[in-house]
Write a protein that holds these residues in place. Structure first.
Motif, PDB file in Angstrom:
ATOM      1  N   CYS A  65       6.806   9.240 -56.153  1.00 36.34           N
ATOM      2  CA  CYS A  65       7.985   8.455 -55.763  1.00 36.34           C
ATOM      3  C   CYS A  65       7.597   6.978 -55.772  1.00 36.34           C
ATOM      4  O   CYS A  65       6.619   6.596 -55.145  1.00 36.34           O
ATOM      5  CB  CYS A  65       8.432   8.889 -54.366  1.00 36.34           C
ATOM      6  N   ASN A  67       8.928   4.637 -54.346  1.00 31.53           N
ATOM      7  CA  ASN A  67       9.191   4.018 -53.049  1.00 31.53           C
ATOM      8  C   ASN A  67       8.109   4.349 -52.024  1.00 31.53           C
ATOM      9  O   ASN A  67       7.662   3.480 -51.285  1.00 31.53           O
ATOM     10  CB  ASN A  67      10.557   4.488 -52.551  1.00 31.53           C
ATOM     11  N   CYS A  68       7.665   5.601 -51.970  1.00 33.02           N
ATOM     12  CA  CYS A  68       6.737   6.001 -50.904  1.00 33.02           C
ATOM     13  C   CYS A  68       5.478   6.690 -51.425  1.00 33.02           C
ATOM     14  O   CYS A  68       4.630   7.086 -50.636  1.00 33.02           O
ATOM     15  CB  CYS A  68       7.436   6.895 -49.874  1.00 33.02           C
ATOM     16  N   CYS A 121      13.853  12.327 -52.498  1.00 31.70           N
ATOM     17  CA  CYS A 121      12.476  12.391 -52.020  1.00 31.70           C
ATOM     18  C   CYS A 121      12.508  12.907 -50.581  1.00 31.70           C
ATOM     19  O   CYS A 121      13.224  12.378 -49.738  1.00 31.70           O
ATOM     20  CB  CYS A 121      11.836  11.003 -52.056  1.00 31.70           C
ATOM     21  N   GLN A 123      10.279  12.689 -48.415  1.00 35.60           N
ATOM     22  CA  GLN A 123       9.599  11.772 -47.508  1.00 35.60           C
ATOM     23  C   GLN A 123      10.484  10.585 -47.126  1.00 35.60           C
ATOM     24  O   GLN A 123      10.653  10.266 -45.964  1.00 35.60           O
ATOM     25  CB  GLN A 123       8.310  11.280 -48.183  1.00 35.60           C
ATOM     26  N   CYS A 124      11.066   9.908 -48.119  1.00 40.32           N
ATOM     27  CA  CYS A 124      11.790   8.651 -47.851  1.00 40.32           C
ATOM     28  C   CYS A 124      13.291   8.747 -48.139  1.00 40.32           C
ATOM     29  O   CYS A 124      14.012   7.774 -47.935  1.00 40.32           O
ATOM     30  CB  CYS A 124      11.166   7.501 -48.637  1.00 40.32           C
TER      31      CYS A 124
HETATM   32 ZN    ZN Z   1       9.761   8.684 -51.502  1.00 43.66          ZN
END
Ligand code: ZN
Length: 159
Positions: A65, A67-68, A121, A123-124
């Motif tokens: 990802c 982003n994270c 995602c 996670q985020c």
């Molecule tokens: Zn993410």
């Protein structure tokens, strides 16, 4: 803490019908880490069922990802790079991990009517692409159960 598993294990487990080679590995290696993988419920998380576990892939070419940095997919699972996402290029993958699947909806795409669901995602919560739940045109059926990842939403993990 992410549990590190050989990505081919995850891949073949996700596939639901392991190749004869993978099956022989599964049958012959009941290692501690593999037992943990099965008993932890992480397989469910890996398939997008939630549960708070994350899977760390170990192949040489992993997409994560952007982003994270959660691991999302293995380059070996790309079916096609010739797809168009919402924001430019996108890739079609046979498997993804650490994602959740949103509501199904019908969308008219360039290649006809499809039932799709956004994938996030885990996670985020960033939208990474979508899953093809159903294709109505015969020529597009190969996409069913597969995943689009927008190129702009994933990054190469050190390769
Ligand atoms: Zn993410």
């Amino acid at each position: 803490m992410p549990l590190v598993v050989n990505c081919s294990y995850v891949k073949h487990w996700l596939l639901g019908s392991p190749s004869p080679h993978a099956r022989s590995i599964l049958l012959s290696s009941r290692s501690a880490i593999w037992e943990e993988f099965w008993s932890s419920g992480m397989g469910e998380a890996a398939a997008g069922g939630g549960g708070g576990f994350s899977v760390e892939l170990t192949g040489p070419r992993i997409y994560s990802c952007s982003n994270c940095r959660s691991h999302i997919a293995d380059h070996d699972d790309i079916i096609s790079k010739a797809f168009q996402g919402r924001n430019g290029r996108a890739y079609l993958f046979s498997h993804v991990v650490n994602t959740s699947v949103g509501q199904k909806e019908d969308r008219h795409l360039m290649t006809g009517l499809h039932t799709v669901a956004d994938i996030f995602c885990q996670q985020c919560q960033e939208i990474l692409g979508w899953k093809y739940e159903r294709a109505y045109e015969e020529s597009q059926k190969y996409k069913e159960g597969k995943f689009i990842l927008e190129k702009a939403k994933v990054m190469k993990e050190d390769w």
